[in-house]
Write a protein that holds these residues in place. Structure first.
Motif, PDB file in Angstrom:
ATOM      1  N   TYR A   1      -2.388   7.321  -6.410  1.00 29.62           N
ATOM      2  CA  TYR A   1      -3.116   6.370  -7.257  1.00 29.62           C
ATOM      3  C   TYR A   1      -3.101   4.996  -6.606  1.00 29.62           C
ATOM      4  N   LEU A   2      -4.291   4.374  -6.579  1.00 27.28           N
ATOM      5  CA  LEU A   2      -4.438   3.071  -5.930  1.00 27.28           C
ATOM      6  C   LEU A   2      -4.621   1.986  -6.981  1.00 27.28           C
ATOM      7  N   LEU A   3      -3.956   0.863  -6.742  1.00 28.71           N
ATOM      8  CA  LEU A   3      -4.194  -0.341  -7.546  1.00 28.71           C
ATOM      9  C   LEU A   3      -5.206  -1.170  -6.760  1.00 28.71           C
ATOM     10  N   VAL A   4      -6.391  -1.347  -7.337  1.00 26.08           N
ATOM     11  CA  VAL A   4      -7.490  -1.962  -6.593  1.00 26.08           C
ATOM     12  C   VAL A   4      -7.808  -3.330  -7.201  1.00 26.08           C
ATOM     13  N   ASP A   5      -7.921  -4.327  -6.335  1.00 22.73           N
ATOM     14  CA  ASP A   5      -8.324  -5.671  -6.766  1.00 22.73           C
ATOM     15  C   ASP A   5      -9.805  -5.607  -7.145  1.00 22.73           C
ATOM     16  N   ALA A   6     -10.092  -5.841  -8.420  1.00 22.94           N
ATOM     17  CA  ALA A   6     -11.469  -5.647  -8.892  1.00 22.94           C
ATOM     18  C   ALA A   6     -12.438  -6.645  -8.248  1.00 22.94           C
ATOM     19  N   ALA A   7     -11.918  -7.804  -7.847  1.00 22.98           N
ATOM     20  CA  ALA A   7     -12.816  -8.819  -7.273  1.00 22.98           C
ATOM     21  C   ALA A   7     -13.211  -8.481  -5.845  1.00 22.98           C
ATOM     22  N   THR A   8     -12.277  -7.902  -5.073  1.00 30.27           N
ATOM     23  CA  THR A   8     -12.522  -7.706  -3.638  1.00 30.27           C
ATOM     24  C   THR A   8     -12.562  -6.227  -3.230  1.00 30.27           C
ATOM     25  N   SER A   9     -12.176  -5.354  -4.127  1.00 25.63           N
ATOM     26  CA  SER A   9     -12.021  -3.904  -3.864  1.00 25.63           C
ATOM     27  C   SER A   9     -10.910  -3.608  -2.856  1.00 25.63           C
ATOM     28  N   GLU A  10     -10.064  -4.611  -2.548  1.00 27.80           N
ATOM     29  CA  GLU A  10      -8.929  -4.341  -1.649  1.00 27.80           C
ATOM     30  C   GLU A  10      -7.865  -3.523  -2.389  1.00 27.80           C
ATOM     31  N   VAL A  11      -7.143  -2.699  -1.611  1.00 29.14           N
ATOM     32  CA  VAL A  11      -6.047  -1.924  -2.196  1.00 29.14           C
ATOM     33  C   VAL A  11      -4.808  -2.827  -2.238  1.00 29.14           C
ATOM     34  N   ALA A  12      -4.352  -3.121  -3.457  1.00 24.35           N
ATOM     35  CA  ALA A  12      -3.210  -4.019  -3.635  1.00 24.35           C
ATOM     36  C   ALA A  12      -1.900  -3.247  -3.723  1.00 24.35           C
ATOM     37  N   GLY A  13      -1.979  -1.967  -4.033  1.00 29.19           N
ATOM     38  CA  GLY A  13      -0.756  -1.173  -4.151  1.00 29.19           C
ATOM     39  C   GLY A  13      -1.098   0.288  -4.320  1.00 29.19           C
ATOM     40  N   TYR A  14      -0.075   1.142  -4.224  1.00 31.54           N
ATOM     41  CA  TYR A  14      -0.308   2.572  -4.461  1.00 31.54           C
ATOM     42  C   TYR A  14       0.997   3.251  -4.836  1.00 31.54           C
TER      43      TYR A  14
ATOM     44  N   GLU B   1      -7.088   3.689  -9.692  1.00 33.97           N
ATOM     45  CA  GLU B   1      -7.964   4.847  -9.498  1.00 33.97           C
ATOM     46  C   GLU B   1      -7.315   5.857  -8.569  1.00 33.97           C
ATOM     47  N   ARG B   2      -7.702   7.100  -8.727  1.00 31.87           N
ATOM     48  CA  ARG B   2      -7.214   8.177  -7.860  1.00 31.87           C
ATOM     49  C   ARG B   2      -7.765   7.971  -6.459  1.00 31.87           C
ATOM     50  N   LEU B   3      -6.959   8.234  -5.466  1.00 36.31           N
ATOM     51  CA  LEU B   3      -7.411   8.094  -4.083  1.00 36.31           C
ATOM     52  C   LEU B   3      -8.618   8.991  -3.834  1.00 36.31           C
ATOM     53  N   ALA B   4      -9.649   8.398  -3.248  1.00 33.14           N
ATOM     54  CA  ALA B   4     -10.841   9.162  -2.860  1.00 33.14           C
ATOM     55  C   ALA B   4     -11.314   8.608  -1.523  1.00 33.14           C
ATOM     56  N   LYS B   5     -12.434   7.916  -1.533  1.00 34.91           N
ATOM     57  CA  LYS B   5     -12.984   7.441  -0.254  1.00 34.91           C
ATOM     58  C   LYS B   5     -12.754   5.938  -0.046  1.00 34.91           C
ATOM     59  N   GLN B   6     -11.911   5.311  -0.852  1.00 34.93           N
ATOM     60  CA  GLN B   6     -11.726   3.859  -0.739  1.00 34.93           C
ATOM     61  C   GLN B   6     -11.243   3.472   0.669  1.00 34.93           C
ATOM     62  N   ASP B   7     -11.664   2.288   1.115  1.00 33.49           N
ATOM     63  CA  ASP B   7     -11.174   1.770   2.399  1.00 33.49           C
ATOM     64  C   ASP B   7      -9.765   1.218   2.185  1.00 33.49           C
ATOM     65  N   ARG B   8      -8.783   1.871   2.801  1.00 28.26           N
ATOM     66  CA  ARG B   8      -7.400   1.417   2.623  1.00 28.26           C
ATOM     67  C   ARG B   8      -6.793   0.963   3.935  1.00 28.26           C
ATOM     68  N   SER B   9      -7.645   0.733   4.942  1.00 29.74           N
ATOM     69  CA  SER B   9      -7.146   0.404   6.281  1.00 29.74           C
ATOM     70  C   SER B   9      -6.441  -0.951   6.320  1.00 29.74           C
ATOM     71  N   GLY B  10      -6.767  -1.863   5.400  1.00 23.19           N
ATOM     72  CA  GLY B  10      -6.158  -3.197   5.438  1.00 23.19           C
ATOM     73  C   GLY B  10      -4.837  -3.276   4.702  1.00 23.19           C
ATOM     74  N   PHE B  11      -4.388  -2.180   4.105  1.00 20.47           N
ATOM     75  CA  PHE B  11      -3.166  -2.235   3.290  1.00 20.47           C
ATOM     76  C   PHE B  11      -1.940  -2.470   4.165  1.00 20.47           C
ATOM     77  N   ASP B  12      -1.117  -3.455   3.778  1.00 22.09           N
ATOM     78  CA  ASP B  12       0.115  -3.757   4.536  1.00 22.09           C
ATOM     79  C   ASP B  12       1.207  -4.229   3.574  1.00 22.09           C
ATOM     80  N   CYS B  13       2.175  -3.346   3.310  1.00 25.40           N
ATOM     81  CA  CYS B  13       3.281  -3.713   2.413  1.00 25.40           C
ATOM     82  C   CYS B  13       4.483  -4.234   3.197  1.00 25.40           C
ATOM     83  N   GLY B  14       4.376  -4.252   4.530  1.00 26.65           N
ATOM     84  CA  GLY B  14       5.485  -4.735   5.349  1.00 26.65           C
ATOM     85  C   GLY B  14       6.408  -3.628   5.828  1.00 26.65           C
ATOM     86  N   ILE B  15       6.193  -2.410   5.365  1.00 26.26           N
ATOM     87  CA  ILE B  15       7.046  -1.274   5.764  1.00 26.26           C
ATOM     88  C   ILE B  15       6.135  -0.265   6.473  1.00 26.26           C
ATOM     89  N   PRO B  16       6.185  -0.198   7.815  1.00 25.16           N
ATOM     90  CA  PRO B  16       5.234   0.646   8.548  1.00 25.16           C
ATOM     91  C   PRO B  16       5.112   2.095   8.045  1.00 25.16           C
TER      92      PRO B  16
END
Ligand code: COA
Length: 166
Positions: free
Chosen positions: A45-58, A8-23
């Motif tokens: 564009y965000l890749l969102v885990d449908a089960a948890t709504s966590e951002v898995a990638g972008y 989905e296109r970035l909007a108001k999703q909570d993305r504070s927990g995203f951590d790819c290991g590269i600050p």
């Protein structure tokens, strides 16, 4: 069955927990991506885990162009002799550490290529600035070619990307 991920296109999703290991790539998503969206400097564009709504990638996309003369000669000689070539640039692409190694980086790339192909303006290729050698190898693995003049910049003609979709 519902799909495990959605894009989905970035909007108001909570993305504070995203951590790819590269600050810098984390900070960009946490602090800058929204502003770039509002200013129309990048589409995120965000890749969102449908089960948890966590951002898995972008990933981000922006319009760009490259000089015809910067493409490898074998590619350039098949193209019209205009000085610049229209491209879409993948500015950033990352997968959260918890989701790495599950081919989601590839899923993001395929989505980016399809999006570049389906836009209503001319786009010859997708290009990417790889942040390091490992990232450049990741893109090569997915069919991208390095610019001779700048080996961390890679391109993939949209037509060949579409022809080789998994
Ligand atoms: C690089 C990154 C996007 C890869 O995403 P991922 O979901 O872990 O990778 P995938 O599971 O989609 O890998 C798909 C394929 O690419 C290969 N691959 C992954 N990383 C690779 C690398 N650095 N070099 C070469 N191949 C690589 C995998 O072996 C796999 O191959 P296969 O399809 O033949 O089995 C992810 O590790 C990441 O976000 N890293 C931190 C940020 C970063 O480096 N971003 C790069 C853009 S600047």
């Amino acid at each position: 069955m519902t799909k495990p991920f959605r894009i989905e296109r970035l909007a108001k999703q909570d993305r504070s927990g995203f951590d790819c290991g590269i600050p810098p790539l984390n900070d960009y998503l946490h602090k800058q991506a929204g502003q770039d969206e509002r200013r129309r400097f990048a589409a995120c564009y965000l890749l969102v885990d449908a089960a948890t709504s966590e951002v898995a990638g972008y990933y981000t996309l922006a319009a760009g162009s490259v000089l015809l003369g910067d493409l490898p000669q074998a590619t350039a000689k098949k193209l019209p002799r205009y000085p610049s070539v229209p491209v879409v640039r993948i500015g950033r692409l990352a997968v959260d550490q918890r989701y790495q190694g599950k081919k989601l980086g590839g899923v993001l790339l395929v989505d980016a290529i399809q999006r570049a192909a389906s836009t209503d303006v001319g786009v010859y290729a997708v290009i990417v600035d790889a942040k390091d050698e490992a990232a450049a190898t990741f893109y090569e693995h997915h069919g991208f070619t390095r610019f001779e003049s700048a080996p961390r910049v890679l391109f993939l003609p949209v037509a060949s990307g579409l022809a080789n979709l998994p």
